[in-house]
Write a protein that holds these residues in place. Structure first.
Motif, PDB file in Angstrom:
ATOM      1  N   VAL A   1       1.341   5.803   6.617  1.00  0.00           N
ATOM      2  CA  VAL A   1       0.416   5.251   5.631  1.00  0.00           C
ATOM      3  C   VAL A   1      -0.825   4.729   6.343  1.00  0.00           C
ATOM      4  N   TYR A   2      -1.984   5.247   5.965  1.00  0.00           N
ATOM      5  CA  TYR A   2      -3.203   4.810   6.643  1.00  0.00           C
ATOM      6  C   TYR A   2      -3.715   3.513   6.030  1.00  0.00           C
ATOM      7  N   ALA A   3      -4.176   2.626   6.902  1.00  0.00           N
ATOM      8  CA  ALA A   3      -4.630   1.303   6.481  1.00  0.00           C
ATOM      9  C   ALA A   3      -6.145   1.176   6.517  1.00  0.00           C
ATOM     10  N   GLN A   4      -6.823   2.178   7.050  1.00  0.00           N
ATOM     11  CA  GLN A   4      -8.271   2.088   7.232  1.00  0.00           C
ATOM     12  C   GLN A   4      -8.841   3.500   7.259  1.00  0.00           C
TER      13      GLN A   4
ATOM     14  N   ALA B   1       1.838  21.704   9.074  1.00  0.00           N
ATOM     15  CA  ALA B   1       0.952  22.367   8.116  1.00  0.00           C
ATOM     16  C   ALA B   1       1.176  21.819   6.715  1.00  0.00           C
ATOM     17  N   CYS B   2       0.090  21.704   5.976  1.00  0.00           N
ATOM     18  CA  CYS B   2       0.127  21.301   4.571  1.00  0.00           C
ATOM     19  C   CYS B   2      -0.095  22.557   3.726  1.00  0.00           C
ATOM     20  N   ARG B   3       0.903  22.913   2.952  1.00  0.00           N
ATOM     21  CA  ARG B   3       0.786  24.112   2.115  1.00  0.00           C
ATOM     22  C   ARG B   3       0.072  23.757   0.817  1.00  0.00           C
TER      23      ARG B   3
ATOM     24  N   ARG C   1       0.835  -1.202   0.000  1.00  0.00           N
ATOM     25  CA  ARG C   1       0.000   0.000   0.000  1.00  0.00           C
ATOM     26  C   ARG C   1       0.870   1.253   0.000  1.00  0.00           C
ATOM     27  N   GLU C   2       1.933   1.225   0.798  1.00  0.00           N
ATOM     28  CA  GLU C   2       2.828   2.376   0.841  1.00  0.00           C
ATOM     29  C   GLU C   2       3.464   2.609  -0.526  1.00  0.00           C
ATOM     30  N   LYS C   3       3.843   1.524  -1.184  1.00  0.00           N
ATOM     31  CA  LYS C   3       4.448   1.652  -2.509  1.00  0.00           C
ATOM     32  C   LYS C   3       3.471   2.297  -3.486  1.00  0.00           C
ATOM     33  N   ILE C   4       2.204   1.867  -3.419  1.00  0.00           N
ATOM     34  CA  ILE C   4       1.195   2.425  -4.313  1.00  0.00           C
ATOM     35  C   ILE C   4       1.023   3.919  -4.060  1.00  0.00           C
ATOM     36  N   ILE C   5       0.918   4.266  -2.769  1.00  0.00           N
ATOM     37  CA  ILE C   5       0.692   5.671  -2.422  1.00  0.00           C
ATOM     38  C   ILE C   5       1.893   6.528  -2.790  1.00  0.00           C
ATOM     39  N   ARG C   6       3.079   6.010  -2.494  1.00  0.00           N
ATOM     40  CA  ARG C   6       4.284   6.800  -2.721  1.00  0.00           C
ATOM     41  C   ARG C   6       4.616   6.950  -4.215  1.00  0.00           C
ATOM     42  N   GLU C   7       4.342   5.902  -4.990  1.00  0.00           N
ATOM     43  CA  GLU C   7       4.837   5.888  -6.363  1.00  0.00           C
ATOM     44  C   GLU C   7       3.749   5.993  -7.428  1.00  0.00           C
ATOM     45  N   GLU C   8       2.562   5.467  -7.145  1.00  0.00           N
ATOM     46  CA  GLU C   8       1.586   5.328  -8.217  1.00  0.00           C
ATOM     47  C   GLU C   8       0.382   6.253  -8.093  1.00  0.00           C
ATOM     48  N   THR C   9       0.139   6.810  -6.913  1.00  0.00           N
ATOM     49  CA  THR C   9      -1.009   7.696  -6.766  1.00  0.00           C
ATOM     50  C   THR C   9      -0.718   9.031  -7.444  1.00  0.00           C
ATOM     51  N   PRO C  10      -1.567   9.464  -8.370  1.00  0.00           N
ATOM     52  CA  PRO C  10      -1.315  10.741  -9.051  1.00  0.00           C
ATOM     53  C   PRO C  10      -1.457  11.909  -8.087  1.00  0.00           C
ATOM     54  N   LEU C  11      -0.728  12.963  -8.350  1.00  0.00           N
ATOM     55  CA  LEU C  11      -0.816  14.146  -7.507  1.00  0.00           C
ATOM     56  C   LEU C  11      -2.201  14.767  -7.637  1.00  0.00           C
ATOM     57  N   PRO C  12      -2.748  15.277  -6.546  1.00  0.00           N
ATOM     58  CA  PRO C  12      -4.077  15.899  -6.617  1.00  0.00           C
ATOM     59  C   PRO C  12      -4.035  17.195  -7.418  1.00  0.00           C
TER      60      PRO C  12
ATOM     61  N   GLY D   1      -7.377  16.074  -1.220  1.00  0.00           N
ATOM     62  CA  GLY D   1      -6.347  15.254  -1.850  1.00  0.00           C
ATOM     63  C   GLY D   1      -4.965  15.628  -1.350  1.00  0.00           C
ATOM     64  N   HIS D   2      -4.707  16.920  -1.243  1.00  0.00           N
ATOM     65  CA  HIS D   2      -3.418  17.379  -0.717  1.00  0.00           C
ATOM     66  C   HIS D   2      -3.271  17.003   0.758  1.00  0.00           C
ATOM     67  N   VAL D   3      -4.375  17.060   1.495  1.00  0.00           N
ATOM     68  CA  VAL D   3      -4.335  16.686   2.909  1.00  0.00           C
ATOM     69  C   VAL D   3      -3.938  15.217   3.058  1.00  0.00           C
ATOM     70  N   LYS D   4      -4.518  14.346   2.227  1.00  0.00           N
ATOM     71  CA  LYS D   4      -4.202  12.915   2.320  1.00  0.00           C
ATOM     72  C   LYS D   4      -2.750  12.633   1.953  1.00  0.00           C
ATOM     73  N   VAL D   5      -2.250  13.319   0.945  1.00  0.00           N
ATOM     74  CA  VAL D   5      -0.834  13.156   0.590  1.00  0.00           C
ATOM     75  C   VAL D   5       0.050  13.586   1.757  1.00  0.00           C
ATOM     76  N   HIS D   6      -0.320  14.686   2.394  1.00  0.00           N
ATOM     77  CA  HIS D   6       0.444  15.188   3.546  1.00  0.00           C
ATOM     78  C   HIS D   6       0.418  14.180   4.693  1.00  0.00           C
ATOM     79  N   ILE D   7      -0.746  13.601   4.944  1.00  0.00           N
ATOM     80  CA  ILE D   7      -0.865  12.610   6.016  1.00  0.00           C
ATOM     81  C   ILE D   7       0.058  11.428   5.752  1.00  0.00           C
ATOM     82  N   ASP D   8       0.015  10.903   4.532  1.00  0.00           N
ATOM     83  CA  ASP D   8       0.864   9.757   4.197  1.00  0.00           C
ATOM     84  C   ASP D   8       2.344  10.097   4.293  1.00  0.00           C
ATOM     85  N   GLN D   9       2.687  11.317   3.958  1.00  0.00           N
ATOM     86  CA  GLN D   9       4.094  11.700   3.937  1.00  0.00           C
ATOM     87  C   GLN D   9       4.655  11.939   5.330  1.00  0.00           C
TER      88      GLN D   9
END
Length: 671
Positions: free
Chosen positions: A181-184, A318-320, A151-162, A169-177
């Motif tokens: 990595v959220y599992a649920q 903060a997420c810019r 899942r981390e690989k997918i989020i880090r490498e394959e999820t397109p930028l919002p 979308g930017h908030v979720k990217v910030h959370i993962d970074q």
């Protein structure tokens, strides 16, 4: 107790055990003085505590109830007291295996005991079953880890930028970074206009707990005043940290026992959405309920405070967004009534000064109250490390190291600081022979020195101003600092032990305790400390007192060469540079962390305002830290006052005599 009485008691204990009357077993065994209990009775007592924790008397806990963690840990501690007799006993290993399987999130520890039990009793079907069960659990854990990595690989490498306008979308990217990595994901539709998702991040290295972060609150703009618009505070998301054994299944969350922290966080989010006067920011406090009732049964927590999520580093705050706006993240920390009142009366910083950052990092419904239980907590803000805490961790995690190794990291650090000349004057005065021996390469084992002469503790008070500042920044568990000494040492150990199979996240987190006290590791750690210290000086440290030379003292003889107190004082340039007579002096309480280097004394000529102008501006440019010995060379008359207590204030009268200044508003005791 004679042999017949013991046989009778053991038979009775077995009858009670078979009847699920575990409390009666405990009561009977504990009625015997601890010094008179033998190995077998201790193991039976552990079994009773373990069964009570899992099943309860007469099965009252049911099959789906949460294991009582305190009872199961006590069962393990009892077995630890008889480890030398039990390590080759199949029954002892059986009890350890069952207890550890219930106590820990991973089956790794239980597996080791099951394997030992099976080796000692290969024909025992119960040993075979526990061994197989542990293997199955470990395989499931492995699959889960693989799933998370995928899942981390997918989020880090394959999820397109919002897209630019996709705030969430930017908030979720910030959370993962920054949080993990959220599992649920849970979704709350209490307010259909503003549905809020909650991402659930499982326990992981450096954060052995669940982190729950909202996604959706940031669609709402809070109404801060025009004067504060530049602070970019209008958008926010919230988060909480929960223990690694917290139940987060859908069925469990139907029970307020497990749901209340989520309800607390959601209530705060909707409160800010529905009330235009509510603006969330760091250090804000809120009461829960009209009468400040507790959040749930079983806890007395009833208020809350918001803080920046320090454990995740400042970049996580903060997420810019592409347009320049920011989404701020605040950690929701539940408080007791007394803590909330203390914050309202004294401020958030004063509340935080009562406890370590870690004590509030993860929600614990039964934690100690940092106000009313202050004495029991015994928090010392100057303490960097404590061998007793590390020994407890060694025992709990069953780490294969000697308890003297609990002092390894402290010894590495202390030796480095001594060699780099960072020790405070009081430390040098008291332990000069040790310091000189270390500097000449003939020093003692600093682990034993710390254990025997420093009471197993290392304090920032042992260092001078630069050394103390660096220790507070780097080695005192400043969780928002990307360079943390214990974490760095853990990473060195993980590199050395890259092939080791870790039994749990907690054990892997404690890998620094496996960093052996060798010359190779000493050199590695000292090189690391040099690099971090250089970073500290370049990015954090300001106003080095060694660069502020009291020119007025040049050519004057030393007057207190044997001074053994803190060396640093505060003085105006009228004293240090112009050599004026001291007219006013007072001694304030330094921060406890700084008491090794800061004397608390401040010296003034009394005419600073007429020379430098009124207001506080002249303090920054015309005052600073100086060596108190130099100030005494300039005006030896003050020497007799140096040992006066904190809170003292003296003024020179027109008749040339010194008079004590009484400030009725000044506290007589250290705050």
């Amino acid at each position: 107790m004679n042999r017949a009485e013991k046989v009778e008691l053991l038979d009775q204990i077995e009858q009670w055990n078979d009847a699920d009357e575990f409390s009666r077993c405990i009561e009977a065994i504990e009625a015997i003085p601890e010094t008179e209990r033998d190995y077998l009775l201790t193991v039976k007592l552990s079994r009773a505590y373990s069964n009570l924790a899992v099943l309860g008397d007469h099965g009252e806990r049911g099959t789906d109830s949460e294991v009582d963690r305190k009872l199961i840990q006590h069962a393990i501690q009892l077995l630890e007291t008889v480890r030398p007799q039990g390590e080759d006993d199949p029954y002892w290993n059986a009890r350890m295996g069952y207890s550890c399987l219930m106590a820990y999130n991973s089956a790794n520890t239980a597996y080791e005991y099951a394997k030992r039990w099976l080796a000692l009793a290969p024909g025992d079907p119960d040993a075979q079953k526990l061994f197989r069960d542990c293997e199955e659990y470990l395989e499931e854990e492995k699959v889960m880890q693989i799933d998370l990595k995928e899942r981390e690989k997918i989020i880090r490498e394959e999820t397109p930028l919002p897209t630019d306008d996709d705030i969430l979308g930017h908030v979720k990217v910030h959370i993962d970074q920054y949080f993990g990595v959220y599992a649920q994901i849970l979704t709350d539709h209490s307010n259909p206009e503003y549905p809020i998702e909650i991402t659930i991040i499982p326990p992981r290295l450096e954060h052995d707990y669940y982190t729950l972060v909202t996604v959706g609150l940031s669609r709402h703009r809070m109404h801060f005043s025009e004067e504060r618009r530049e602070e970019n505070l209008e958008r926010a998301e919230l988060l909480i940290n929960l223990p690694p054994d917290w139940k987060l299944t859908k069925d469990a969350l139907k029970d307020e026992t497990w749901y209340w922290p989520i309800r607390m966080m959601l209530a705060t989010a909707y409160f800010s959405i529905e009330d235009p006067n509510v603006c969330l920011e760091s250090r804000a406090t809120l009461m829960e309920g009209e009468n400040g009732v507790p959040f749930a049964e079983g806890t007395d927590l009833r208020g809350e405070i918001l803080f920046w999520p320090g454990p995740f580093g400042q970049d996580a705050f903060a997420c810019r967004l592409p347009g320049g706006e920011e989404v701020n993240f605040y950690q929701v920390i539940p408080l007791y009534r007394e803590e909330l009142q203390y914050k309202l009366e004294h401020g958030a910083d004063a509340l935080l000064d009562l406890c370590s950052d870690e004590s509030l990092e993860v929600i614990d419904p039964h934690r100690l109250n940092v106000v009313t239980d202050r004495e029991q907590i015994g928090y010392d803000p100057a303490e960097m490390d404590n061998a007793a805490e590390q020994i407890k961790k060694i025992r709990t995690l069953h780490l294969p190291v000697d308890e003297l190794d609990a002092c390894n990291l402290m010894a590495f650090y202390l030796g480095w600081a001594i060699k780099r000349g960072q020790m405070s004057n009081p430390f040098l005065s008291q332990y000069r022979e040790v310091v000189e021996a270390v500097r000449t390469g003939n020093g003692p084992d600093l682990r034993a020195f710390i254990r025997n002469r420093l009471n197993g503790k290392l304090s920032t008070q042992a260092f001078d101003r630069r050394g103390s500042g660096f220790a507070q920044w780097y080695a005192q568990n400043d969780r928002s600092n990307p360079y943390v000494y214990r974490r760095d040492c853990r990473n060195i150990a993980l590199t050395e032990l890259k092939d080791r199979a870790w039994r749990s996240v907690a054990e892997k987190e404690a890998a620094y305790l496996l960093l052996s006290y060798t010359e190779k590791n000493l050199q590695c750690v000292e090189q690391l400390l040099d690099e971090r210290f250089h970073t500290y000086l370049e990015t954090v440290f300001e106003d080095d007192p060694e660069e502020r030379v009291a020119r007025a003292a040049e050519g004057k003889p030393a007057v207190i060469p044997d001074w053994d107190g803190p060396l640093t004082c505060y003085a105006s340039d009228r004293i240090a540079q112009d050599g004026c007579k001291i007219q006013l002096m007072y001694r304030v309480f330094p921060e406890r962390e700084d008491m090794g280097w800061e004397s608390g004394w401040a010296f003034y000529s009394g005419d600073e305002e007429s020379i430098y102008g009124e207001g506080d501006n002249y303090y920054e440019s015309h005052c600073g830290y100086y060596d108190i010995r130099d100030i005494c060379r300039i005006d030896p008359d003050i020497i007799r006052f140096l040992n006066l207590p904190y809170g003292t204030s003296q003024m020179l009268g027109e008749d040339g005599a010194w008079y004590e200044v009484i400030d009725e508003d000044q506290d007589e005791e250290e705050p």
